[in-house]
Design a protein around this motif. Sequence first.
Motif, short mmCIF file in Angstrom:
data_model
loop_
_atom_site.label_atom_id
_atom_site.label_comp_id
_atom_site.label_asym_id
_atom_site.label_seq_id
_atom_site.Cartn_x
_atom_site.Cartn_y
_atom_site.Cartn_z
N MET A 1 0.84 -1.18 0.00
CA MET A 1 0.00 0.00 0.00
C MET A 1 0.88 1.24 0.00
SD MET A 1 -3.05 0.83 2.62
CE MET A 1 -2.15 1.72 3.88
N LYS A 2 0.48 2.19 -0.82
CA LYS A 2 1.25 3.43 -0.89
C LYS A 2 0.43 4.59 -0.35
CE LYS A 2 4.48 2.18 -4.43
NZ LYS A 2 4.84 2.28 -5.83
N LEU A 3 1.08 5.39 0.41
CA LEU A 3 0.40 6.54 1.01
C LEU A 3 1.10 7.82 0.58
CD1 LEU A 3 -0.16 5.41 4.69
CD2 LEU A 3 -1.94 5.92 3.07
N PRO A 4 0.33 8.88 0.39
CA PRO A 4 0.98 10.16 0.09
C PRO A 4 1.62 10.72 1.36
CG PRO A 4 -1.39 10.44 0.27
CD PRO A 4 -1.13 8.97 0.40
N LYS A 5 2.73 11.44 1.17
CA LYS A 5 3.43 11.99 2.33
C LYS A 5 2.63 13.09 3.00
CE LYS A 5 8.24 10.98 1.58
NZ LYS A 5 9.43 11.42 0.87
N LYS A 6 1.92 13.83 2.17
CA LYS A 6 1.14 14.94 2.71
C LYS A 6 -0.31 14.83 2.26
CE LYS A 6 4.55 18.44 3.61
NZ LYS A 6 5.13 19.70 3.18
N ARG A 7 -1.18 15.29 3.11
CA ARG A 7 -2.60 15.15 2.83
C ARG A 7 -3.35 16.28 3.51
NH1 ARG A 7 -5.63 9.52 4.12
NH2 ARG A 7 -7.36 9.95 2.77
N ARG A 8 -4.38 16.74 2.82
CA ARG A 8 -5.22 17.77 3.46
C ARG A 8 -6.27 17.08 4.30
NH1 ARG A 8 -4.90 23.03 2.63
NH2 ARG A 8 -7.02 23.52 3.20
N LYS A 9 -6.22 17.37 5.57
CA LYS A 9 -7.14 16.72 6.51
C LYS A 9 -7.67 17.71 7.51
CE LYS A 9 -7.34 12.78 8.16
NZ LYS A 9 -8.33 11.89 7.80
N TYR A 10 -8.73 17.28 8.19
CA TYR A 10 -9.30 18.13 9.22
C TYR A 10 -8.46 18.01 10.49
CZ TYR A 10 -12.65 20.01 12.55
OH TYR A 10 -13.27 20.75 13.51
N CYS A 11 -8.08 19.14 11.03
CA CYS A 11 -7.32 19.13 12.28
C CYS A 11 -8.25 19.44 13.43
CB CYS A 11 -6.18 20.15 12.22
SG CYS A 11 -5.33 20.30 13.80
#
Length: 97
Positions: A1-11
């Motif tokens: 599985m590959k994941l992006p290093k950065k992601r827009r998420k709710y903080c």
Amino acid sequence: MKLPKKRRKYCPFCKKYTEHKVIIIKSSKKRGALSLGQRRFKEKLKGYGGYPRPKPEKGAKYGVKTTKKTDIRYECTECKKQHPAKEGKRAKKVELV
Ligand SMILES: [Zn+2]
């Protein structure tokens, strides 16, 4: 599985959508003392009475899954606070892309 290093998420700390760094938590080393259950298990191995927890036979349910869930956390780039992902993903290998 590959994941992006950065992601827009709710903080949950900033209470808005921000850029988040994806962090994979690698299992931490055990601390000096073993847990109570493990101490009992170790003690039991010394005496008679056979192995306390026999290995599951063929077709047994215990130990069926070959993969483990990865502990994924997100770090907010604005407040630098970490919060865990809702659910770990089951994958043999997880990489950041
Ligand atoms: Zn934040």
